[in-house]
Write a protein that holds these residues in place. Sequence first.
Motif, PDB file in Angstrom:
ATOM      1  N   ARG A   1     -95.311   9.047  72.309  1.00  0.00           N
ATOM      2  CA  ARG A   1     -95.234   9.798  73.568  1.00  0.00           C
ATOM      3  C   ARG A   1     -96.150  11.020  73.570  1.00  0.00           C
ATOM      4  N   GLU A   2     -96.218  11.698  72.435  1.00  0.00           N
ATOM      5  CA  GLU A   2     -97.054  12.895  72.370  1.00  0.00           C
ATOM      6  C   GLU A   2     -98.533  12.548  72.509  1.00  0.00           C
ATOM      7  N   PHE A   3     -98.922  11.414  71.935  1.00  0.00           N
ATOM      8  CA  PHE A   3    -100.303  10.955  72.064  1.00  0.00           C
ATOM      9  C   PHE A   3    -100.625  10.734  73.546  1.00  0.00           C
ATOM     10  N   ALA A   4     -99.754  10.014  74.241  1.00  0.00           N
ATOM     11  CA  ALA A   4     -99.982   9.741  75.658  1.00  0.00           C
ATOM     12  C   ALA A   4    -100.042  11.031  76.466  1.00  0.00           C
ATOM     13  N   ARG A   5     -99.163  11.973  76.148  1.00  0.00           N
ATOM     14  CA  ARG A   5     -99.155  13.239  76.877  1.00  0.00           C
ATOM     15  C   ARG A   5    -100.464  13.997  76.698  1.00  0.00           C
ATOM     16  N   GLN A   6    -100.939  14.093  75.453  1.00  0.00           N
ATOM     17  CA  GLN A   6    -102.173  14.831  75.191  1.00  0.00           C
ATOM     18  C   GLN A   6    -103.384  14.132  75.812  1.00  0.00           C
ATOM     19  N   TYR A   7    -103.417  12.815  75.710  1.00  0.00           N
ATOM     20  CA  TYR A   7    -104.553  12.060  76.263  1.00  0.00           C
ATOM     21  C   TYR A   7    -104.616  12.204  77.783  1.00  0.00           C
ATOM     22  N   LEU A   8    -103.508  11.938  78.445  1.00  0.00           N
ATOM     23  CA  LEU A   8    -103.487  11.996  79.904  1.00  0.00           C
ATOM     24  C   LEU A   8    -103.574  13.429  80.415  1.00  0.00           C
ATOM     25  N   GLY A   9    -103.208  14.399  79.571  1.00  0.00           N
ATOM     26  CA  GLY A   9    -103.269  15.790  79.977  1.00  0.00           C
ATOM     27  C   GLY A   9    -104.591  16.462  79.676  1.00  0.00           C
ATOM     28  N   GLY A  10    -105.556  15.707  79.155  1.00  0.00           N
ATOM     29  CA  GLY A  10    -106.877  16.264  78.911  1.00  0.00           C
ATOM     30  C   GLY A  10    -107.010  17.054  77.622  1.00  0.00           C
ATOM     31  N   GLU A  11    -106.050  16.918  76.705  1.00  0.00           N
ATOM     32  CA  GLU A  11    -106.096  17.668  75.456  1.00  0.00           C
ATOM     33  C   GLU A  11    -106.739  16.884  74.312  1.00  0.00           C
ATOM     34  N   LEU A  12    -106.914  15.583  74.491  1.00  0.00           N
ATOM     35  CA  LEU A  12    -107.350  14.713  73.398  1.00  0.00           C
ATOM     36  C   LEU A  12    -108.353  13.688  73.913  1.00  0.00           C
TER      37      LEU A  12
ATOM     38  N   LYS B   1    -111.866  10.776  78.042  1.00  0.00           N
ATOM     39  CA  LYS B   1    -111.188  12.067  78.153  1.00  0.00           C
ATOM     40  C   LYS B   1    -110.927  12.398  79.615  1.00  0.00           C
ATOM     41  N   TYR B   2    -109.709  12.883  79.871  1.00  0.00           N
ATOM     42  CA  TYR B   2    -109.333  13.356  81.191  1.00  0.00           C
ATOM     43  C   TYR B   2    -109.381  14.880  81.219  1.00  0.00           C
ATOM     44  N   ASP B   3    -109.450  15.439  82.426  1.00  0.00           N
ATOM     45  CA  ASP B   3    -109.281  16.875  82.541  1.00  0.00           C
ATOM     46  C   ASP B   3    -107.804  17.168  82.789  1.00  0.00           C
ATOM     47  N   SER B   4    -107.464  18.410  82.905  1.00  0.00           N
ATOM     48  CA  SER B   4    -106.050  18.785  83.046  1.00  0.00           C
ATOM     49  C   SER B   4    -105.435  18.314  84.355  1.00  0.00           C
ATOM     50  N   SER B   5    -106.276  17.913  85.311  1.00  0.00           N
ATOM     51  CA  SER B   5    -105.781  17.430  86.603  1.00  0.00           C
ATOM     52  C   SER B   5    -105.674  15.914  86.661  1.00  0.00           C
ATOM     53  N   GLY B   6    -106.010  15.226  85.567  1.00  0.00           N
ATOM     54  CA  GLY B   6    -105.908  13.775  85.536  1.00  0.00           C
ATOM     55  C   GLY B   6    -107.156  13.051  85.966  1.00  0.00           C
TER      56      GLY B   6
END
Length: 254
Positions: A79-90, A132-137
């Motif tokens: 879950r943390e991986f998905a959160r960081q990836y979709l949130g633009g952190e990874l 990579k995504y940005d913080s807005s998706g």
Amino acid sequence: MIESAADAIADIPDGARLAVGGFGMCGVPAVLIGALYDAGTSDLEVVSNNAGVDGWGLGVLLGAGRLRRVVSSYVGENREFARQYLGGELEVELTPQGTLAERLRAGGSGIPAFFTVTGAGTQVADGGLPWKYDSSGNVEKSSPPKQKQSFDGKEAVLEHAIVADFGLVRAWKGDRHGNLVFRDTARNFNPLAAMAGRITVAEVEELVEPGEIHPNSVHLPGVFVHRVVPLTPEQAADKPIEKRTVRVAGAEEN
């Protein structure tokens, strides 16, 4: 041989590229990963089949925000991986599993690139996979198109070899010269990650004297391994089970 995992990874700098063995929770160099966590090493690029699970393996570094980029073939169930990836952190480069294995092997064999039919006709070849995504998706960075060539009427895709600054692996048995033996499915990506590392560190569950491993039993020769860390019995026994399936004692089987 190096007595402690902390000493073995002490020169891994922030921003390093690591090839890490393991598959799921099997054959993961968890002690070396834990030493990296304790050392505070960050901004890492990791090449591994998967990024561990929440709170274990590479998931420890991921949860602490220490990973900048991941090259992997499977990223589910984290879950943390998905959160960081979709949130633009990874940043994440998804690669077909067999292609990832061959890219690591090629890196260790001195082969700069190779053609494969895997991925031909898909976004793997044509580009456009979101890295990579940005913080807005919104997609901030996408995979580029790859060179293609036809062989006997079949389209193939050019894939580049992977060479890492360091390789981190776990073996069942090894000697101080770095000759390693992996047990059953724990072999998985470990030999390939070891080959791809310019400097490879192996944690071994059982350290034996040189000559005790028959040459025909060696899965990875010591030429690929630069540092060997013997594990304590407690460290060697720490092997969580990813999914446990049980039945009620005494229940009849269908």
